[in-house]
Design an enzyme around this catalytic site. Sequence first.
Site, PDB file in Angstrom:
ATOM      1  N   GLU A  34      15.708 -59.824  33.627  1.00 32.18           N
ATOM      2  CA  GLU A  34      16.136 -61.135  34.116  1.00 32.18           C
ATOM      3  C   GLU A  34      14.913 -61.938  34.536  1.00 32.18           C
ATOM      4  OE1 GLU A  34      17.442 -64.530  35.437  1.00 32.18           O
ATOM      5  OE2 GLU A  34      18.791 -63.156  34.384  1.00 32.18           O
ATOM      6  N   LYS A  66      41.171 -68.421  15.946  1.00 30.74           N
ATOM      7  CA  LYS A  66      42.368 -67.762  16.450  1.00 30.74           C
ATOM      8  C   LYS A  66      42.771 -68.340  17.795  1.00 30.74           C
ATOM      9  CE  LYS A  66      41.239 -63.269  14.349  1.00 30.74           C
ATOM     10  NZ  LYS A  66      40.926 -61.843  14.655  1.00 30.74           N
ATOM     11  N   ALA A  98      37.087 -68.721  32.546  1.00 31.58           N
ATOM     12  CA  ALA A  98      38.392 -68.876  31.910  1.00 31.58           C
ATOM     13  C   ALA A  98      39.451 -69.340  32.898  1.00 31.58           C
ATOM     14  CB  ALA A  98      38.807 -67.557  31.255  1.00 31.58           C
ATOM     15  N   ASP A 100      34.634 -75.067  28.742  1.00 31.30           N
ATOM     16  CA  ASP A 100      33.187 -74.906  28.665  1.00 31.30           C
ATOM     17  C   ASP A 100      32.436 -76.160  28.233  1.00 31.30           C
ATOM     18  OD1 ASP A 100      33.822 -72.360  29.332  1.00 31.30           O
ATOM     19  OD2 ASP A 100      32.980 -71.405  27.557  1.00 31.30           O
ATOM     20  N   HIS A 155      45.858 -50.460  56.544  1.00 30.74           N
ATOM     21  CA  HIS A 155      44.957 -49.317  56.747  1.00 30.74           C
ATOM     22  C   HIS A 155      45.521 -48.096  56.032  1.00 30.74           C
ATOM     23  CE1 HIS A 155      42.298 -46.483  58.808  1.00 30.74           C
ATOM     24  NE2 HIS A 155      43.384 -45.734  59.030  1.00 30.74           N
ATOM     25  N   GLY A 206      43.636 -68.360  21.442  1.00 28.72           N
ATOM     26  CA  GLY A 206      43.128 -67.479  22.491  1.00 28.72           C
ATOM     27  C   GLY A 206      41.640 -67.644  22.700  1.00 28.72           C
ATOM     28  N   THR A 242      37.439 -67.557  22.612  1.00 27.92           N
ATOM     29  CA  THR A 242      36.433 -66.537  22.933  1.00 27.92           C
ATOM     30  C   THR A 242      36.940 -65.563  23.978  1.00 27.92           C
ATOM     31  OG1 THR A 242      34.570 -67.973  22.354  1.00 27.92           O
ATOM     32  CG2 THR A 242      34.133 -66.194  23.908  1.00 27.92           C
ATOM     33  N   ARG A 290      25.338 -69.754  27.586  1.00 31.55           N
ATOM     34  CA  ARG A 290      26.173 -70.262  26.497  1.00 31.55           C
ATOM     35  C   ARG A 290      25.988 -71.770  26.386  1.00 31.55           C
ATOM     36  NH1 ARG A 290      29.887 -66.513  24.746  1.00 31.55           N
ATOM     37  NH2 ARG A 290      31.196 -68.131  23.818  1.00 31.55           N
TER      38      ARG A 290
END
Length: 470
Positions: free
Chosen positions: A204, A40, A325, A315, A448, A42, A44, A273
């Site tokens: 992690e 498609k 992106a 990527d 402010h 657009g 990921t 990735r």
Amino acid sequence: MTLTTQVTDVLVIGGGTGGYSTALRAAALGLNVTLAERDKIGGTCLHRGCIPSKAMLHAAELVDGITEARERWGVKASVVSVDWPALIATRDDIVLRNHKGVAAHLAHAGVEVVRGSAQLTGPRTARIEGHGEVGARRGIVLATGSAPRILPGLVPDGRRVVTSDDALFAPGLPRSVVVLGGGAIGVEYASFHRSMGADVLLVEAAERLVPLEDADVSRHLARGLKKRGIDVQTGARLLEAELLDDGLRTTVRTARGELRTVEAERLLVAVGRTPVTDGLGLEQAGVTTDERGFVTPADWSRLESAVPGIHVVGDLLPPPSLGLAHASFAEGLLAAEVLAGLAPQPVDHAAVPRVTYSSPQTAAVGLGEAEARNRGFDVRVNTMPLTAVAKGMVHGQGGMVKVVAERDGRVLGVHLVGPHVSEMVAESQLIVGWDAEPSDVARHIHAHPTLSEAVGETFLTLAGRGLHQR
């Protein structure tokens, strides 16, 4: 769409953010453009990443706001339940409208969009599945994106073991989740599931969360997540994941060497990735990849591979590109302008904003303190808590502003943690990107009461004009 031309000026392979931005800019510059996309338009970001995940995180923010309204502000309200199908319908509507918008832009610009996988057959030719071979007079742009990294023995099933690509589409809201990976994606999903009431264990392997960010950012982020009840384990390893009928049993070795067994309904794997190059025919065109699968440009100023006429965006690029992106948008513009014969400014990857859309959020531009010192800079650093300004007290979520600057020179990095800091980072990008000095920023007035006052005050202090800091 059936391919109507066999020769075009520019062939773009991949219709994600990098691909369609390339196509739109090239078309605006008067070039004939063909865009091949096997899924498609657009990519990921639009369908499985940025947009749907931020829609879900907005829903999570609303849930958190109701809880805060009751517990902190005396508003007698509560979350009865989350209508999952309704939430999904809203998310999907947002995605669909964006998808239609991008498709309409491409059509209006005259870009020929062809559905099918493309395989390079030479430096300026490719075969599109079901449509035949197409030649590109000016060149080809590779924008095929990335896919979640899969760990051995953890095959995603879309229900018990999921990746960042399919987590949003797994059935229902789990009551317990183990998130493997403490980078931006893992932290965002941990934050979302906690807001939706799940017990969350965040694992992690590095010594701190978002390890590419400044250490103070990691510290404040971990503090905020723990305050929300997320079990954060850094320096930890997932040793085993045993599938059960209704979930899985995990064994985690903590940083202290302790073994913990945790049962959860879902394991969400967010450990990075990998570039998508399978079937792309790089070898036929003479394009090589590094050991991680990235295509390194021979000329970063043109994002051109070692094969003249083949350019790379998004990527597929190794660091310093960060797989973001908004960076791929800039890379797409650059590639298109190069192919049009212009001489655009190279993408300044060091000045690309980095954002984690969790609660609290993080946002940063430029160098962290340790990285700046490691590069040999003599730096000055100033840090200010967001709660030092009135609007920060109103939000009550903590957070901070940290500025890293040369001792007698420009600002090297700005780092933010707290509510809505993703909306504050644009100023920081201009500061770092334009090589501003603290005195340049200090003369500008911040409204402010706002959270951005903390940014202004941090620079006032560095410029020797601070009111609330010495």
